[in-house]
Structures are given as C-alpha cells and as structure tokens.
Design a protein around this motif. Structure first.
Motif, mmCIF file in Angstrom:
data_model
loop_
_atom_site.group_PDB
_atom_site.id
_atom_site.type_symbol
_atom_site.label_atom_id
_atom_site.label_comp_id
_atom_site.label_asym_id
_atom_site.label_seq_id
_atom_site.Cartn_x
_atom_site.Cartn_y
_atom_site.Cartn_z
ATOM 1 N N ILE A 190 -23.195 9.926 3.528
ATOM 2 C CA ILE A 190 -23.703 11.292 3.627
ATOM 3 C C ILE A 190 -22.593 12.251 4.009
ATOM 4 O O ILE A 190 -22.501 13.368 3.490
ATOM 5 N N GLU A 191 -21.703 11.822 4.892
ATOM 6 C CA GLU A 191 -20.663 12.700 5.402
ATOM 7 C C GLU A 191 -19.486 11.884 5.915
ATOM 8 O O GLU A 191 -19.610 10.683 6.208
ATOM 9 N N VAL A 192 -18.342 12.551 6.011
ATOM 10 C CA VAL A 192 -17.164 12.003 6.683
ATOM 11 C C VAL A 192 -16.528 13.137 7.479
ATOM 12 O O VAL A 192 -16.714 14.315 7.158
ATOM 13 N N TYR A 193 -15.778 12.767 8.501
ATOM 14 C CA TYR A 193 -15.073 13.751 9.311
ATOM 15 C C TYR A 193 -13.574 13.590 9.087
ATOM 16 O O TYR A 193 -13.026 12.480 9.211
ATOM 17 N N VAL A 194 -12.922 14.690 8.753
ATOM 18 C CA VAL A 194 -11.481 14.670 8.481
ATOM 19 C C VAL A 194 -10.842 15.877 9.167
ATOM 20 O O VAL A 194 -11.531 16.818 9.577
ATOM 21 N N VAL A 195 -9.525 15.836 9.266
ATOM 22 C CA VAL A 195 -8.770 16.992 9.752
ATOM 23 C C VAL A 195 -7.850 17.442 8.631
ATOM 24 O O VAL A 195 -7.426 16.620 7.800
ATOM 25 N N PRO A 196 -7.542 18.718 8.537
ATOM 26 C CA PRO A 196 -6.610 19.182 7.506
ATOM 27 C C PRO A 196 -5.271 18.459 7.614
ATOM 28 O O PRO A 196 -4.738 18.268 8.707
ATOM 29 N N GLY A 197 -4.762 18.031 6.448
ATOM 30 C CA GLY A 197 -3.513 17.282 6.419
ATOM 31 C C GLY A 197 -3.688 15.786 6.518
ATOM 32 O O GLY A 197 -2.695 15.047 6.605
ATOM 33 N N GLU A 198 -4.934 15.322 6.473
ATOM 34 C CA GLU A 198 -5.229 13.886 6.571
ATOM 35 C C GLU A 198 -6.021 13.448 5.347
ATOM 36 O O GLU A 198 -6.961 14.113 4.931
ATOM 37 N N THR A 199 -5.653 12.318 4.761
ATOM 38 C CA THR A 199 -6.352 11.825 3.575
ATOM 39 C C THR A 199 -7.646 11.112 3.973
ATOM 40 O O THR A 199 -7.797 10.625 5.095
ATOM 41 N N PHE A 234 -9.081 12.089 -1.308
ATOM 42 C CA PHE A 234 -8.828 13.520 -1.190
ATOM 43 C C PHE A 234 -8.213 13.864 0.160
ATOM 44 O O PHE A 234 -8.124 13.035 1.072
ATOM 45 N N TYR A 235 -7.804 15.137 0.279
ATOM 46 C CA TYR A 235 -7.378 15.679 1.563
ATOM 47 C C TYR A 235 -7.599 17.184 1.573
ATOM 48 O O TYR A 235 -7.690 17.822 0.526
ATOM 49 N N ILE A 236 -7.678 17.737 2.780
ATOM 50 C CA ILE A 236 -7.775 19.185 2.973
ATOM 51 C C ILE A 236 -6.381 19.701 3.331
ATOM 52 O O ILE A 236 -5.753 19.201 4.258
ATOM 53 N N ASP A 237 -5.921 20.681 2.574
ATOM 54 C CA ASP A 237 -4.582 21.220 2.798
ATOM 55 C C ASP A 237 -4.471 21.788 4.223
ATOM 56 O O ASP A 237 -5.386 22.472 4.704
ATOM 57 N N PRO A 238 -3.349 21.524 4.917
ATOM 58 C CA PRO A 238 -3.184 22.058 6.278
ATOM 59 C C PRO A 238 -3.244 23.581 6.349
ATOM 60 O O PRO A 238 -3.565 24.140 7.411
ATOM 61 N N ASP A 239 -2.954 24.278 5.250
ATOM 62 C CA ASP A 239 -3.030 25.745 5.252
ATOM 63 C C ASP A 239 -4.458 26.246 5.465
ATOM 64 O O ASP A 239 -4.668 27.451 5.691
ATOM 65 N N PHE A 240 -5.412 25.345 5.403
ATOM 66 C CA PHE A 240 -6.809 25.697 5.660
ATOM 67 C C PHE A 240 -6.963 26.399 7.008
ATOM 68 O O PHE A 240 -7.734 27.348 7.140
ATOM 69 N N VAL A 241 -6.247 25.936 8.009
ATOM 70 C CA VAL A 241 -6.415 26.454 9.371
ATOM 71 C C VAL A 241 -5.860 27.868 9.519
ATOM 72 O O VAL A 241 -6.194 28.570 10.493
#
Length: 244
Positions: free
Chosen positions: A131-140, A197-204
């Motif tokens: 259903i969901e996962v928890y990630v931080v920007p810059g982490e795959t 996938f990953y969230i780009d660190p520039d997100f923050v």
C-alpha cells in the motif's frame, strides 16, 4: 468555407505597388495612378479577381496550417510532460552515476502510496503488492505490482503512470519500471512487476512542496490489440515480447 463567404462582403485592404505608374486596388475597384498623381479609371477585370483569389488562398492555407498544428500539439505536449514531469508525468530515464552520488535527506521522510487501475476494455487483474513505503529524498526504493490474466486467451498490456501532487512529479525518478513496455500474459499467467525509483534531493528545496509529505504513484494498464497499439504518451513499441 465560412471565412471565405464572409470575406466576399468586405473590401480587402488597399495594396500599393512600388513601381510607377502605381497601381491601387481595393476589393473589386481598380484605378491606375500616373506619375503626376492623377488617377484614371480602369475596370476591375480579371486581374483584380486573380488577386482576390490569391489572398483568399493564403487565408485558407493559413487556417489549414493552424488546424494541423493544433493536432500536433497534443502528442508533443505529452512527450514534453514525460520529459519534464509536468502534468503529473514522472520523469523518464536517469543515469546510475546520479544515484550513487546522491545524499539522502534524512530529515524529510516522504510517504509514497501506490495505486493500480485498468482500462475498461482491459480484463487483467492488476494491483500493488504494498500500500505504501516510506523514503527520504536521495534514497532509492523498490516496490512491486502484480498483474494476472484470468481469461482463456493471451493478452498484451501496456501501462502508463502519473504522480500526484503534480508539482512533485518532476522529482519522482524511475530507474527501472514496467511502464510503456508491452507485457504478454498467457491465459491464467501472473507476474510481479518491479518499480525501482528515487525522489530527487532537490525536492526539499522547492517552496511549492514545503507542506507535502505524501506522494501517490498510479499505474493504469491498457490492452494492446493485434496490429494496434494504444496511443500512450512516450511509448515507442517494437512489438509484443511474448513469454515462452
């Protein structure tokens, strides 16, 4: 045709030639002006009609050209969204060296939700395995979807996806996924489909996303019939990849 009919009731702007004697014409009235500026009447005749037809031809050609451009805008805009992340399209294609050099932003935890849909004509069963996962920007991160063909015939499927909120889409980067690839499932076959996938660190650093802590990744499967591939944004198919 409505434009052409309307123009017949209005005089066209006067055009002035650069050579002498100077020729002036307005609609169907033509006059010949001498070097001394004295006009002498001259019947409109076939020359004015030819000029009128030329102007009307240019107007009609311009209208047709604009219509063609309007049809081309839609697929071009879809490809642009896929490349930039606008319109909720996740950004496609990223080098692995970017992943290895990223610095995770540990103080910004994001919740990624997963959604699965199928087109009304598609008979597959399709769902996310988490259903969901928890990630931080810059982490795959790695997630999985599951697709099953419950019918008695093989079916070829192609998926597309988007990301919500729209402002977050440009930072959602896929390293590997099953989107825009033809998936051949035989009768009763079931497969696991990974998304890396990953969230780009520039997100923050984006002020539009200061209060955003949840991102939704949504996939939709379409059926591709024999000899016909759905018109999906960014898809360049080369034929079904049949599983042996």
């Amino acid at each position: 045709m409505a434009i052409l009919a309307a123009l017949r009731h209005f005089p066209l702007p006067c055009l002035k030639a650069t050579s002498l004697p100077t020729r002036l014409w307005c609609g169907r009235n033509v006059a010949l002006r001498s070097a001394h500026g004295t006009p002498s009447p001259r019947p409109a005749g076939g020359e004015a009609r030819r000029r009128n037809r030329t102007v009307l031809t240019y107007i009609a050609a311009s209208a047709i050209g604009m219509l063609g451009v309007s049809y081309a805008v839609v697929p071009l805009y879809r490809l642009y969204c896929q490349a930039t992340g606008l319109g909720g399209q996740a950004v496609a294609g990223h080098a692995t060296d970017t992943v290895t050099s990223m610095t995770p932003m540990r103080d910004r935890v994001l919740r990624v939700l997963f959604n699965a849909d199928v087109h009304s004509a598609m008979q597959w069963k399709f769902r996310p395995q988490q259903i969901e996962v928890y990630v931080v920007p810059g982490e795959t991160a790695l997630a999985f979807y599951k697709a099953k063909n419950p019918t008695d015939e093989p079916i070829i499927g192609i998926s597309t996806y988007n990301v919500l909120p729209l402002d977050a889409a440009q930072y959602f980067n896929k390293i590997q996924c099953f989107c825009f690839e033809e998936q051949w499932l035989n009768s009763g076959e079931e497969v696991d489909l990974p998304v890396f996938f990953y969230i780009d660190p520039d997100f923050v650093d984006d002020p539009r996303l200061i209060g955003v802590d949840t991102i939704t990744l949504s996939y939709t499967f379409f059926q591709a019939r024999k000899g016909h591939v759905p018109n999906l944004p960014g898809f360049h198919g080369t034929g079904p990849r049949r599983k042996e």
